[in-house]
Design an enzyme around this catalytic site. Structure first.
Site, PDB file in Angstrom:
ATOM      1  N   ASN A  96       0.466   1.960 -11.884  1.00 11.08           N
ATOM      2  CA  ASN A  96       0.434   0.824 -12.547  1.00 11.08           C
ATOM      3  C   ASN A  96      -0.593  -0.387 -12.971  1.00 11.08           C
ATOM      4  O   ASN A  96      -1.703  -0.119 -12.038  1.00 11.08           O
ATOM      5  CB  ASN A  96       1.329  -0.466 -10.644  1.00 11.08           C
ATOM      6  N   TRP A  97      -0.958  -0.111 -14.256  1.00 14.61           N
ATOM      7  CA  TRP A  97      -1.894  -0.650 -14.489  1.00 14.61           C
ATOM      8  C   TRP A  97      -2.551  -2.121 -13.750  1.00 14.61           C
ATOM      9  O   TRP A  97      -3.165  -2.421 -14.544  1.00 14.61           O
ATOM     10  CB  TRP A  97      -1.830  -1.180 -15.974  1.00 14.61           C
ATOM     11  N   SER A 150      -3.851   4.457  -3.231  1.00 15.32           N
ATOM     12  CA  SER A 150      -4.852   5.452  -3.127  1.00 15.32           C
ATOM     13  C   SER A 150      -4.267   6.996  -3.505  1.00 15.32           C
ATOM     14  O   SER A 150      -5.551   8.604  -3.485  1.00 15.32           O
ATOM     15  CB  SER A 150      -6.341   5.056  -2.468  1.00 15.32           C
ATOM     16  N   GLY A 210      -2.322   2.895  -9.179  1.00 19.43           N
ATOM     17  CA  GLY A 210      -3.136   1.853  -9.505  1.00 19.43           C
ATOM     18  C   GLY A 210      -4.067   2.407 -10.079  1.00 19.43           C
ATOM     19  O   GLY A 210      -4.184   2.854 -11.657  1.00 19.43           O
ATOM     20  N   GLY A 211      -5.292   2.574  -9.422  1.00 15.82           N
ATOM     21  CA  GLY A 211      -6.547   3.137 -10.076  1.00 15.82           C
ATOM     22  C   GLY A 211      -6.434   3.538 -10.961  1.00 15.82           C
ATOM     23  O   GLY A 211      -7.362   3.712 -12.265  1.00 15.82           O
ATOM     24  N   GLU A 261       4.091   1.889  -0.323  1.00 16.39           N
ATOM     25  CA  GLU A 261       2.939   1.882  -0.920  1.00 16.39           C
ATOM     26  C   GLU A 261       2.026   1.378   1.387  1.00 16.39           C
ATOM     27  O   GLU A 261       2.565  -0.184   0.899  1.00 16.39           O
ATOM     28  CB  GLU A 261       2.504   1.149  -1.679  1.00 16.39           C
ATOM     29  N   GLU A 275       0.672  -7.118  -3.576  1.00 14.60           N
ATOM     30  CA  GLU A 275       0.167  -7.882  -3.996  1.00 14.60           C
ATOM     31  C   GLU A 275       1.037  -9.170  -5.179  1.00 14.60           C
ATOM     32  O   GLU A 275       0.553 -10.537  -4.687  1.00 14.60           O
ATOM     33  CB  GLU A 275      -0.518  -7.598  -5.987  1.00 14.60           C
TER      34      GLU A 275
END
Ligand code: PEP
Length: 252
Positions: free
Chosen positions: A9-10, A214, A235-236, A168, A98
């Site tokens: 997920n950018w 994470s 994500g990251g 999540e 988010e």
């Protein structure tokens, strides 16, 4: 046999040029490699068509990170599920925490979105998860159950069978604080039991439940070793090939 999936997920990162570069780099890194999971990248809307035409989409599925809760019409700035499908994307990430927290996405809105995504032949990657206070109060199971029931349990068993779930825990997203492998397994097993209670064991056994929060190359193997963890929503660590590949390779 349910699918093993590693999905990136950018979020709101990467210009179109940077995104294309990353997608092509990942495509090249995967070419000729035996990969034991499905790989997905969730790009910003404006990247979808370019990315889908620049890579081998039989190897890397392309996902949007959202879509509208309406079919079409006077909804300025919105992107419909049919528009997403027309780009060559195959997945839509829905209900990310988010979106729920910053854009007011309710379980009712997410129900509409899920139905539109399915009606357009796309696969929803449907995110659920509790915030820290809910985990501390010990009500995480009830929270995820409500999220699933309110948005997804109106679906037929056939349509539910097309859903990918992503657990999540919000307290683990972007914080560097990962759920332990035992915490992930415990709630994934519970989520599967909730699905089984509504749709039966076969549908539950075939439902891929990803872990997100994470997840990285150092902890993916331990997380994925759990019987009810079928991959990750990342994500990251999806923002560079160097960080994303070890997570894909965690499937062996
Ligand atoms: C996410 O946003 O879906 C996510 C899991 O982020 P991160 O991996 O950065 O925690």
């Amino acid at each position: 046999m349910r699918k093993k999936i590693v999905a990136g997920n950018w979020k709101m990162n990467k210009t179109l040029q940077e995104g294309l570069e990353l997608a092509k780099e990942l495509d090249a890194a995967l070419a000729g490699k035996a990969i034991n999971c499905d790989v997905v990248i969730g790009t910003p809307f404006i990247h979808l068509a370019s990315v889908a035409s620049a890579i081998d989409t039989t190897k890397i599925g392309v996902a949007s990170q959202n879509c509208a809760d309406k079919v079409s019409g006077a909804y300025t700035g919105e992107i419909s599920a049919s528009m997403v499908a027309s780009t060559g994307a195959k997945y839509v990430i829905l209900g990310h925490s988010e979106r729920r927290a910053y854009y007011g996405e309710t379980t009712a809105i997410l129900k509409e979105k899920t139905e539109l995504v399915l009606a357009n032949g796309l696969t929803p990657i449907f995110c659920i998860g509790e915030v820290l206070e809910e985990r501390e109060a010990g009500i995480q199971n009830q929270i995820v159950k409500n999220q699933i029931e309110e948005s997804l349990f109106g679906l037929s068993a056939e349509d539910f069978g097309k859903i990918v779930l992503a657990y999540e825990p919000v307290w683990a997203i972007g914080t560097g604080k990962t759920a332990t492998a035992a915490q992930a397994q415990e709630i994934h097993e519970y989520i599967r039991s909730v699905v089984a209670g509504k749709y039966g064991k076969e549908v539950a056994d075939n439902c891929s439940i990803l872990y997100g929060g994470s997840c990285n190359g150092a902890n993916a193997k331990e997380l994925f070793a759990n019987p009810d963890v079928d991959g990750g929503l990342i994500g990251g660590a999806a923002l560079t090939v160097a960080a994303f590949m070890p997570i894909i390779e965690a499937w062996g």
